[in-house]
Design a protein around this motif. Structure first.
Motif, PDB file in Angstrom:
ATOM      1  N   ARG A 217       0.832  -1.200   0.000  1.00 32.07           N
ATOM      2  CA  ARG A 217       0.000   0.000   0.000  1.00 32.07           C
ATOM      3  C   ARG A 217       0.868   1.253   0.000  1.00 32.07           C
ATOM      4  NH1 ARG A 217      -3.596  -1.437   5.081  1.00 32.07           N
ATOM      5  NH2 ARG A 217      -1.508  -1.927   5.756  1.00 32.07           N
ATOM      6  N   LYS A 218       0.312   2.344  -0.503  1.00 24.99           N
ATOM      7  CA  LYS A 218       1.047   3.614  -0.625  1.00 24.99           C
ATOM      8  C   LYS A 218       1.682   4.050   0.692  1.00 24.99           C
ATOM      9  CE  LYS A 218      -0.119   5.760  -4.759  1.00 24.99           C
ATOM     10  NZ  LYS A 218       0.988   5.522  -5.654  1.00 24.99           N
ATOM     11  N   GLU A 219       0.953   3.879   1.795  1.00 29.46           N
ATOM     12  CA  GLU A 219       1.482   4.354   3.080  1.00 29.46           C
ATOM     13  C   GLU A 219       2.702   3.562   3.553  1.00 29.46           C
ATOM     14  OE1 GLU A 219      -2.309   1.925   4.124  1.00 29.46           O
ATOM     15  OE2 GLU A 219      -1.688   3.356   2.599  1.00 29.46           O
ATOM     16  N   HIS A 220       2.948   2.385   2.967  1.00 35.32           N
ATOM     17  CA  HIS A 220       4.109   1.580   3.348  1.00 35.32           C
ATOM     18  C   HIS A 220       5.220   1.607   2.304  1.00 35.32           C
ATOM     19  CE1 HIS A 220       2.145   0.082   6.871  1.00 35.32           C
ATOM     20  NE2 HIS A 220       1.127  -0.394   6.178  1.00 35.32           N
TER      21      HIS A 220
END
Length: 92
Positions: free
Chosen positions: A44-47
């Motif tokens: 995911r983008k946040e990771h």
């Protein structure tokens, strides 16, 4: 038998769908002969930056999720698993 060894510096592991990701002490061995399905996707983008791939391995008797670290060891482990699965035509 074909095994893959996941070490703590390569990936974080989620043992069950409801559990949080956690640092597993010691090495984690998966018997790939019991593999039913494999799913691999980008994290995911946040990771992004911390992790390079999210892998779900569905075995005959359990399911494990691995979040491969964005590091030389994590990238190599992910590539090794991807090569193994593609050579054996396992969905990935």
């Amino acid at each position: 038998m074909a095994y893959i060894c996941i070490t703590p510096n390569v990936a974080m592991v989620r043992m069950n769908a409801g559990d949080h990701l956690e640092e597993m002490p010691g090495d984690f061995y998966i018997n790939l002969d019991t593999l039913v399905e494999a799913r691999m996707r980008a994290v995911r983008k946040e990771h992004e930056g911390d992790f390079c791939a999210d892998v779900l391995l569905v075995l005959e008797n359990k399911t494990h999720e691995f979040i491969f670290r964005n590091s030389p060891a994590g990238n190599k482990a992910r590539d090794t698993l991807k090569k193994y699965l593609s050579e054996r035509s396992i969905n990935c």
